[in-house]
Write a protein that holds these residues in place. Structure first.
Motif, PDB file in Angstrom:
ATOM      1  N   LEU A  41     -22.898  55.758  73.264  1.00  0.00           N
ATOM      2  CA  LEU A  41     -22.614  54.341  72.990  1.00  0.00           C
ATOM      3  C   LEU A  41     -21.121  54.060  72.891  1.00  0.00           C
ATOM      4  O   LEU A  41     -20.719  52.969  72.506  1.00  0.00           O
ATOM      5  N   ALA A  42     -20.313  55.022  73.262  1.00  0.00           N
ATOM      6  CA  ALA A  42     -18.857  54.883  73.123  1.00  0.00           C
ATOM      7  C   ALA A  42     -18.289  53.707  73.908  1.00  0.00           C
ATOM      8  O   ALA A  42     -17.264  53.142  73.511  1.00  0.00           O
ATOM      9  N   ASP A  43     -18.938  53.314  74.985  1.00  0.00           N
ATOM     10  CA  ASP A  43     -18.437  52.182  75.758  1.00  0.00           C
ATOM     11  C   ASP A  43     -18.786  50.840  75.112  1.00  0.00           C
ATOM     12  O   ASP A  43     -18.252  49.807  75.488  1.00  0.00           O
ATOM     13  N   LEU A  86     -18.350  49.895  64.548  1.00  0.00           N
ATOM     14  CA  LEU A  86     -19.653  50.257  64.010  1.00  0.00           C
ATOM     15  C   LEU A  86     -19.499  51.425  63.051  1.00  0.00           C
ATOM     16  O   LEU A  86     -18.961  52.465  63.430  1.00  0.00           O
ATOM     17  N   VAL A  87     -19.965  51.242  61.831  1.00  0.00           N
ATOM     18  CA  VAL A  87     -19.963  52.319  60.844  1.00  0.00           C
ATOM     19  C   VAL A  87     -21.392  52.827  60.712  1.00  0.00           C
ATOM     20  O   VAL A  87     -22.317  52.060  60.435  1.00  0.00           O
ATOM     21  N   MET A 143     -16.975  53.704  66.950  1.00  0.00           N
ATOM     22  CA  MET A 143     -17.815  54.199  65.865  1.00  0.00           C
ATOM     23  C   MET A 143     -17.065  55.122  64.919  1.00  0.00           C
ATOM     24  O   MET A 143     -16.184  55.871  65.331  1.00  0.00           O
ATOM     25  N   GLN A 144     -17.446  55.034  63.665  1.00  0.00           N
ATOM     26  CA  GLN A 144     -17.024  56.005  62.674  1.00  0.00           C
ATOM     27  C   GLN A 144     -18.224  56.296  61.783  1.00  0.00           C
ATOM     28  O   GLN A 144     -19.129  55.474  61.659  1.00  0.00           O
ATOM     29  N   PHE A 197     -25.200  61.892  64.272  1.00  0.00           N
ATOM     30  CA  PHE A 197     -24.976  60.781  65.200  1.00  0.00           C
ATOM     31  C   PHE A 197     -24.218  61.194  66.465  1.00  0.00           C
ATOM     32  O   PHE A 197     -23.752  60.334  67.207  1.00  0.00           O
ATOM     33  N   ALA A 198     -24.097  62.488  66.734  1.00  0.00           N
ATOM     34  CA  ALA A 198     -23.324  62.947  67.898  1.00  0.00           C
ATOM     35  C   ALA A 198     -23.825  62.327  69.203  1.00  0.00           C
ATOM     36  O   ALA A 198     -23.029  61.896  70.045  1.00  0.00           O
TER      37      ALA A 198
END
Length: 135
Positions: A29-31, A9-10, A35-36, A22-23
């Motif tokens: 949502l890391a699981d 996800l960008v 993301m970048q 977006f922190a």
């Protein structure tokens, strides 16, 4: 229980914003996603931002753009729609800026480049926050 497949996800921030915007999403949502955050601070126009994003992004990815980041996301879609698996446009528009909106945006950029960012905030916040919440 079947593991959820993580999606690349960008995230594309709005004008004058960084990855800090977006922190919370990155943490929570890391699981679900790898993301970048696209770098929109190095280029002067949306097409160049889209090119930089595409150069740094995985071969196929989901894309979410906020405000000006939505303009960048739409430019990515025009350049390489086959690379985008999903698209989210947040608080943005698909039509070009009006002459007045362009003038306002350029004035804000000029203030920030002059190191007068405090002058940007009082002009920008009333456009983004409900009057009852400004204080």
């Amino acid at each position: 229980m079947k593991a959820v497949e993580r999606v690349p996800l960008v995230l594309v921030p709005g004008l004058l914003l960084t990855e800090g915007l977006f922190a919370h999403q990155i943490r929570h949502l890391a699981d679900l996603a790898d993301m970048q955050v696209a770098d929109t601070l190095q280029d002067d126009d949306v097409d160049a931002m889209a090119e930089r994003l595409l150069a740094a992004a995985p071969p196929r990815f989901a894309l979410a753009g906020l405000s000006m980041g939505g303009y960048v996301a739409l430019a990515v879609m025009a350049k390489a729609p086959e690379r985008v698996s999903r698209l989210a446009l947040l608080d943005t528009q698909a039509c070009a800026d009006s002459p007045e909106a362009k003038r306002r945006r350029r004035a804000l950029l000029t203030l920030s480049k002059q190191g007068r960012f405090r002058g940007v905030t009082p002009r920008l916040l009333p456009q983004l926050i409900h009057p009852e919440r400004l204080e």
